[in-house]
Design an enzyme around this catalytic site. Structure first.
Site, PDB file in Angstrom:
ATOM      1  N   TYR A 153      -2.283  -5.529   1.644  1.00  0.00           N
ATOM      2  CA  TYR A 153      -2.661  -4.156   1.040  1.00  0.00           C
ATOM      3  C   TYR A 153      -1.714  -4.003  -0.153  1.00  0.00           C
ATOM      4  CZ  TYR A 153      -2.573   0.909   0.989  1.00  0.00           C
ATOM      5  OH  TYR A 153      -2.652   2.262   0.401  1.00  0.00           O
ATOM      6  N   LYS A 157      -3.088  -3.237  -3.950  1.00  0.00           N
ATOM      7  CA  LYS A 157      -2.839  -1.930  -4.966  1.00  0.00           C
ATOM      8  C   LYS A 157      -2.264  -2.329  -6.119  1.00  0.00           C
ATOM      9  CE  LYS A 157      -4.718   1.128  -2.046  1.00  0.00           C
ATOM     10  NZ  LYS A 157      -5.844   1.493  -2.275  1.00  0.00           N
TER      11      LYS A 157
HETATM   12  N1  LIG Z   1      -2.438   8.066   3.595  1.00  0.00           N
HETATM   13  C1  LIG Z   1      -1.699   7.344   2.815  1.00  0.00           C
HETATM   14  O1  LIG Z   1      -0.376   7.165   3.108  1.00  0.00           O
HETATM   15  C2  LIG Z   1      -1.903   6.709   1.487  1.00  0.00           C
HETATM   16  C3  LIG Z   1      -0.841   6.209   0.707  1.00  0.00           C
HETATM   17  C4  LIG Z   1      -1.166   5.785  -0.593  1.00  0.00           C
HETATM   18  C5  LIG Z   1      -2.521   5.455  -0.919  1.00  0.00           C
HETATM   19  N2  LIG Z   1      -3.428   5.717   0.020  1.00  0.00           N
HETATM   20  C6  LIG Z   1      -4.678   5.199  -0.569  1.00  0.00           C
HETATM   21  O2  LIG Z   1      -5.761   6.659  -0.380  1.00  0.00           O
HETATM   22  C7  LIG Z   1      -6.902   6.369  -0.159  1.00  0.00           C
HETATM   23  C8  LIG Z   1      -7.434   7.356   0.756  1.00  0.00           C
HETATM   24  O3  LIG Z   1      -6.947   6.921   2.071  1.00  0.00           O
HETATM   25  P1  LIG Z   1      -6.726   8.019   2.963  1.00  0.00           P
HETATM   26  O4  LIG Z   1      -5.159   8.090   3.128  1.00  0.00           O
HETATM   27  O5  LIG Z   1      -7.268   9.114   2.564  1.00  0.00           O
HETATM   28  O6  LIG Z   1      -7.184   7.623   4.309  1.00  0.00           O
HETATM   29  P2  LIG Z   1      -8.544   7.749   5.277  1.00  0.00           P
HETATM   30  O7  LIG Z   1      -8.480   9.469   5.732  1.00  0.00           O
HETATM   31  O8  LIG Z   1      -8.393   6.870   6.552  1.00  0.00           O
HETATM   32  O9  LIG Z   1      -9.755   7.858   4.450  1.00  0.00           O
HETATM   33  C9  LIG Z   1     -10.292   6.753   4.189  1.00  0.00           C
HETATM   34  C10 LIG Z   1     -11.806   7.011   3.670  1.00  0.00           C
HETATM   35  O10 LIG Z   1     -12.316   5.691   3.254  1.00  0.00           O
HETATM   36  C11 LIG Z   1     -13.657   5.353   4.115  1.00  0.00           C
HETATM   37  N3  LIG Z   1     -13.804   3.981   4.423  1.00  0.00           N
HETATM   38  C12 LIG Z   1     -12.992   3.193   4.989  1.00  0.00           C
HETATM   39  N4  LIG Z   1     -13.588   2.102   4.880  1.00  0.00           N
HETATM   40  C13 LIG Z   1     -14.836   2.259   4.282  1.00  0.00           C
HETATM   41  C14 LIG Z   1     -15.780   1.346   3.821  1.00  0.00           C
HETATM   42  N5  LIG Z   1     -15.871  -0.203   4.339  1.00  0.00           N
HETATM   43  N6  LIG Z   1     -16.910   1.686   3.336  1.00  0.00           N
HETATM   44  C15 LIG Z   1     -17.081   3.003   2.722  1.00  0.00           C
HETATM   45  N7  LIG Z   1     -15.967   3.923   3.074  1.00  0.00           N
HETATM   46  C16 LIG Z   1     -14.948   3.373   3.931  1.00  0.00           C
HETATM   47  C17 LIG Z   1     -13.392   6.119   5.357  1.00  0.00           C
HETATM   48  O11 LIG Z   1     -14.521   6.812   6.024  1.00  0.00           O
HETATM   49  P3  LIG Z   1     -15.371   5.894   7.021  1.00  0.00           P
HETATM   50  O12 LIG Z   1     -14.187   5.704   7.970  1.00  0.00           O
HETATM   51  O13 LIG Z   1     -16.071   7.033   7.846  1.00  0.00           O
HETATM   52  O14 LIG Z   1     -15.839   4.833   6.297  1.00  0.00           O
HETATM   53  C18 LIG Z   1     -12.431   7.260   4.729  1.00  0.00           C
HETATM   54  O15 LIG Z   1     -13.243   8.418   4.253  1.00  0.00           O
HETATM   55  C19 LIG Z   1      -6.950   4.735   0.389  1.00  0.00           C
HETATM   56  O16 LIG Z   1      -7.359   3.763  -0.908  1.00  0.00           O
HETATM   57  C20 LIG Z   1      -5.379   4.607   0.409  1.00  0.00           C
HETATM   58  O17 LIG Z   1      -5.225   2.999   0.214  1.00  0.00           O
HETATM   59  C21 LIG Z   1      -3.272   6.448   1.220  1.00  0.00           C
END
Ligand SMILES: NC(=O)c1ccc[n+]([C@@H]2O[C@H](COP(=O)([O-])OP(=O)(O)OC[C@H]3O[C@@H](n4cnc5c(N)ncnc54)[C@H](OP(=O)(O)O)[C@@H]3O)[C@@H](O)[C@H]2O)c1
Length: 262
Positions: A153, A157
């Site tokens: 992961y 990134k």
């Molecule tokens: N939350 C944190 O702490 C954090 C911190 C830094 C960066 N980020 C980054 O922020 C971004 C969004 O994450 P989030 O925190 O908002 O998490 P989240 O709520 O789990 O959202 C992830 C989204 O991606 C979709 N997704 C997952 N696998 C997929 C696939 N194979 N094909 C198409 N869509 C897919 C999910 O929908 P479905 O399950 O319906 O597919 C969901 O809409 C990610 O890139 C993550 O690495 C998150």
């Protein structure tokens, strides 16, 4: 109704959902992608009811190459010009590398890296030809350091950040910009999806941001055409201090934060 359109991956929840909402508030039509068709249908219903926008939804697993082709074929065949591309969909795999499934790690790379690279290529080419467009790629503060217990992961990134800064530099003599958003720990479905991660110190010891605040930071930076935005003051300070710390310290501190609490 608006004539500008944003394509957002991972828009069914978390940061992607908030970015979809901000775009709808600013009257952008939307093409939203995620795997869960029921969640996407709810987002479409909510946003079309509240704002004067049209929302198209595609339930696709974009970690599979053929589905990326389906997505680009869809926008091309419908002659939908993408003005904003938001590569937000991303997953994590938590645990010691050799004890976790290699298929899960490869799927992570397919989604976090390959899908983002392919979509950036397809739409940046069209944006440059058209003479306008903005891209927002979601990385993480994880991009700035190696991450024991989430090795692929953090590495994915780091790729997103390095790739984004380079492509944005190549775009400097065009009307297109690429912004890389680096959030720290954020309250979304992410840590639950990366099984076991909830038990790490990352979410129990750190200040956790809201998805709305992170999305607003990303949207503002993208509109200004900034190359990189680290969301949140504490995260900015952490990233700054990493630059002046020995790599071995950074890895040791990250390991102590990332290790399982129990
Ligand atoms: N939350 C944190 O702490 C954090 C911190 C830094 C960066 N980020 C980054 O922020 C971004 C969004 O994450 P989030 O925190 O908002 O998490 P989240 O709520 O789990 O959202 C992830 C989204 O991606 C979709 N997704 C997952 N696998 C997929 C696939 N194979 N094909 C198409 N869509 C897919 C999910 O929908 P479905 O399950 O319906 O597919 C969901 O809409 C990610 O890139 C993550 O690495 C998150």
């Amino acid at each position: 109704m608006s004539k500008l359109t944003a394509l957002i991956t991972g828009a069914s929840s978390g940061i992607g959902y908030e970015l979809a909402k901000i775009h709808a508030q600013n009257h952008y039509n939307l093409v939203l992608v995620a795997r869960s068709s029921d969640k996407l249908a709810n987002v479409k219903k909510e946003l079309e009811y509240q704002y004067p926008v049209s929302v198209q939804i595609l339930a696709l697993d974009i970690s599979v190459a053929v589905n990326i082709q389906k997505l680009t074929d869809f926008t091309d065949s419908q002659s939908i010009r993408i003005d904003h591309l938001i590569n937000n969909a991303g997953i994590g795999v938590y645990g010691k590398y050799w004890e976790t499934s290699v298929e899960d790690h490869l799927k992570l790379i397919q989604l976090n890296v390959n899908a983002l690279v392919a979509l950036t290529h397809h739409y940046s080419k069209k944006m440059v030809a058209h003479g306008s467009g903005k891209i927002l790629n979601v990385a993480s503060t994880a991009a700035f350091m190696p991450g024991p217990f989430m090795s692929t992961y953090f590495a994915s990134k780091a790729f997103v950040l390095s790739f984004g800064e380079a492509v944005d530099s190549e775009l400097s003599d065009t009307e297109v910009s690429l912004t890389t958003l680096c959030p720290g720990p954020t309250k979304t479905g992410f840590e639950a999806a990366a099984s076991g991660m909830k038990e790490s110190g990352l979410f129990t010891k750190s200040k956790v941001a809201t998805a709305k605040d992170v999305a607003l930071d990303g949207y503002d930076a993208m509109m200004k055409g900034n190359p990189v935005i680290v969301s949140g003051l504490i995260n900015k300070l952490n990233v700054f201090s990493i630059r002046f710390s020995p790599r071995s310290w950074v890895i040791a501190i990250t390991k102590s934060i990332m290790k399982p609490v129990n």
